[in-house]
Design a protein around this motif. Sequence first.
Motif: not given
Length: 156
Positions: A129-138, A1-16
């Motif tokens: 896999k793509q959802q897991a990567i997006a969740d990990a980035r978030a 997973m690259p170190d760059t994070i795109q966009g703001p963090p998701p709104a809380l509360p967030a469930t993954f």
Amino acid sequence: MPDTIQGPPPALPATFRPGRTRAVLLTAGTALFAVITLIALLLDQLNPGERVSFVFTAALLAGVLFLLARPKVVADETGVTVVNIVSRRRLEWAEILQVNLRPGDPWVFLNLSDGTSLPALGIQPGIAKQQAIADARALRALAEARSTAAPDAPRD
């Protein structure tokens, strides 16, 4: 997973949680219980004790599948709750130093301020896999944003 994070963090509360895996496990557990129970009721040569044994076995197998569907990671304003198969752990944001999902990892690992690493089975790249990567980035974005929000928190 690259170190760059795109966009703001998701709104809380967030469930993954692994949605597809969870759907498969819950469906399989329910179907397994229903089929074995139906077989126990339809077989005339079984006595009541054997029928109960069939239903108990079905419930046990379904219970195992339901436990496997339990993992999730819940982020809120004060921290993160990691729910794994049989354990639950509450972490403050300052305790999370790093969120890792490296190629080949079965799930996310949280590096903690006490020097340990906690597996977070709620984010796993198995089926999606793509959802897991997006969740990990978030989650990484949330951890970085929240841990720097408290400058007096120790960050080793």
